[in-house]
Enzyme design. Structure first.
Site, mmCIF file in Angstrom:
data_model
loop_
_atom_site.group_PDB
_atom_site.id
_atom_site.type_symbol
_atom_site.label_atom_id
_atom_site.label_comp_id
_atom_site.label_asym_id
_atom_site.label_seq_id
_atom_site.Cartn_x
_atom_site.Cartn_y
_atom_site.Cartn_z
ATOM 1 N N ARG A 160 9.050 -2.975 11.132
ATOM 2 C CA ARG A 160 8.927 -1.903 10.146
ATOM 3 C C ARG A 160 7.516 -1.901 9.567
ATOM 4 O O ARG A 160 6.956 -2.935 9.236
ATOM 5 C CB ARG A 160 9.953 -2.073 9.032
ATOM 6 C CG ARG A 160 11.393 -1.897 9.503
ATOM 7 C CD ARG A 160 12.360 -1.813 8.341
ATOM 8 N NE ARG A 160 13.732 -1.881 8.781
ATOM 9 C CZ ARG A 160 14.455 -0.846 9.210
ATOM 10 N NH1 ARG A 160 13.900 0.354 9.247
ATOM 11 N NH2 ARG A 160 15.715 -1.006 9.578
ATOM 12 N N LYS B 78 5.022 -9.917 9.296
ATOM 13 C CA LYS B 78 4.475 -8.962 10.263
ATOM 14 C C LYS B 78 2.953 -9.038 10.253
ATOM 15 O O LYS B 78 2.316 -8.997 11.292
ATOM 16 C CB LYS B 78 4.918 -7.526 9.955
ATOM 17 C CG LYS B 78 4.335 -6.498 10.956
ATOM 18 C CD LYS B 78 4.720 -5.085 10.602
ATOM 19 C CE LYS B 78 3.919 -4.556 9.441
ATOM 20 N NZ LYS B 78 2.482 -4.326 9.813
ATOM 21 N N HIS C 222 9.598 -3.498 2.954
ATOM 22 C CA HIS C 222 9.132 -3.729 1.585
ATOM 23 C C HIS C 222 10.309 -4.051 0.663
ATOM 24 O O HIS C 222 10.230 -4.961 -0.172
ATOM 25 C CB HIS C 222 8.417 -2.486 1.046
ATOM 26 C CG HIS C 222 7.138 -2.160 1.745
ATOM 27 N ND1 HIS C 222 6.960 -0.985 2.430
ATOM 28 C CD2 HIS C 222 5.978 -2.842 1.856
ATOM 29 C CE1 HIS C 222 5.731 -0.957 2.925
ATOM 30 N NE2 HIS C 222 5.122 -2.076 2.597
ATOM 31 N N ALA D 196 4.135 3.918 0.740
ATOM 32 C CA ALA D 196 4.930 4.405 1.873
ATOM 33 C C ALA D 196 6.022 3.374 2.172
ATOM 34 O O ALA D 196 6.176 2.894 3.295
ATOM 35 C CB ALA D 196 4.057 4.677 3.092
ATOM 36 N N MET E 213 0.832 -1.193 0.000
ATOM 37 C CA MET E 213 0.000 0.000 0.000
ATOM 38 C C MET E 213 0.876 1.256 0.000
ATOM 39 O O MET E 213 0.431 2.341 0.382
ATOM 40 C CB MET E 213 -0.964 -0.006 1.192
ATOM 41 C CG MET E 213 -2.011 -1.096 1.092
ATOM 42 S SD MET E 213 -3.550 -0.751 1.976
ATOM 43 C CE MET E 213 -2.957 -0.661 3.659
ATOM 44 N N HIS F 229 9.298 1.086 2.799
ATOM 45 C CA HIS F 229 10.383 1.137 3.778
ATOM 46 C C HIS F 229 11.273 -0.076 3.571
ATOM 47 O O HIS F 229 11.065 -0.866 2.626
ATOM 48 C CB HIS F 229 9.827 1.189 5.208
ATOM 49 C CG HIS F 229 8.805 0.143 5.491
ATOM 50 N ND1 HIS F 229 9.112 -1.201 5.602
ATOM 51 C CD2 HIS F 229 7.459 0.226 5.681
ATOM 52 C CE1 HIS F 229 8.018 -1.900 5.865
ATOM 53 N NE2 HIS F 229 6.996 -1.064 5.899
#
Length: 300
Positions: free
Chosen positions: A204, A169, A54, A49, A47, A51
């Site tokens: 994260r 996660k 990803h 954003a 989605m 970091h």
């Protein structure tokens, strides 16, 4: 396909680097040509954003796939809280730049809008995911997993990947996606990847960008609590571990606990006594002010 900004034109024309598509047909045409060369297609749904978590998924996908598609789409049907949807970070230009800086080639970005994915009616389908959708996120986020299942099914049908990569996660979501593939018989291998963490242990997440420096430091307490649960698993009873964790959060100056549960790692059903042949995980969701954070850990 027409693009409206120079940066998007640049990404489309630079065939050796990152390519960006906003329309399903253009992406399908591109991937169809790649598949005629028998290239393996990997898929990392996000989605945005982006970091390091990803990026680690993308990097792992590249170890087994010649072409990796990264979707960047904030899916409205998986949010049961309108305010949460509105404040979710959207950083497409930064995401593109981050991928270009990290990877030399073989990456395709799919960044559609909601109408491109859903058409005129933005609605979820219903799926019978069984017990894995009943607890934790399923309990506290009504309709969430139907929204997840709907968008992932649509994305799988567009990309038609050989392999899809998801971070642990969102462990419950990972099991949901595996169940989705089983229900729909889509020919994709779903691969779970280990949790990527900040230096202080905080998992994260795109939501971490909404935390202040101090709040991010305080939120390491979430991972510390999971480690405590792991250390005590098999020594203390499940009820005592849960009681200790809940008490610790009641006295925390920042974090508000939404749930802490220990569950069977395959069914996510709660239990009172562990069995040696079964695997178990601890799951947690907490708010740092108005930012919702989740995490989990394998216990055995």
């Amino acid at each position: 396909m027409q693009f409206t900004s120079n940066i998007l034109i640049l990404h489309n024309l630079n065939i050796n680097r990152v390519q960006l598509f906003k329309e399903k047909k253009a992406l399908r045409d591109f991937l169809s040509a790649e598949k005629t060369s028998n290239k393996t297609i990997g898929f990392v749904p996000t989605m945005g954003a982006l970091h390091e978590g990803h990026l680690s998924l993308i990097e792992f996908a590249q170890t087994t796939c010649e072409v990796v598609v990264v979707s960047i789409f904030v899916n409205p049907t998986q949010f049961n809280n309108k305010e949460d949807l509105e404040k979710y970070p959207r950083t497409l230009d930064n995401d593109i730049q981050l991928i270009e800086e990290k990877f030399s080639g073989g990456i395709v970005i799919f960044a559609p809008n909601a109408q491109e994915i859903y058409g005129k009616e933005i609605l979820s389908s219903h799926f019978d995911f069984g017990s894995v959708a009943t607890f934790m996120e399923g309990k506290y986020r009504d309709g969430h997993f139907n929204g997840v299942g709907t968008v992932v099914k649509k994305l799988f049908e567009v990309v038609e990947p050989d392999k899809a990569f998801f971070g642990e996660k969102d462990y419950q979501q990972l099991l949901i996606i595996k169940k989705l593939v089983e229900l729909t018989k889509l020919p994709v291998e779903v691969i779970g990847c280990k949790i990527n963490r900040e230096e202080n242990g905080l998992a994260r997440s795109s939501r971490n960008s909404l935390l202040s420096i101090d709040d991010k430091a305080e939120s390491s307490f979430i991972y510390e609590s999971l480690q405590e649960a792991k250390n005590n698993f098999g020594i203390k009873s499940v009820k005592d571990i849960e009681k200790d964790i809940k008490f610790a959060f009641e006295n925390h100056p920042l974090l508000q606990l939404e749930y802490f549960e220990i569950a069977n790692a395959q069914t996510l059903e709660p239990f009172s006594e562990s069995k040696q042949e079964e695997k178990y995980r601890a799951f947690i969701a907490a708010y740092a002010k108005n930012v919702r954070l989740i995490d989990n850990i394998a216990l055995n």
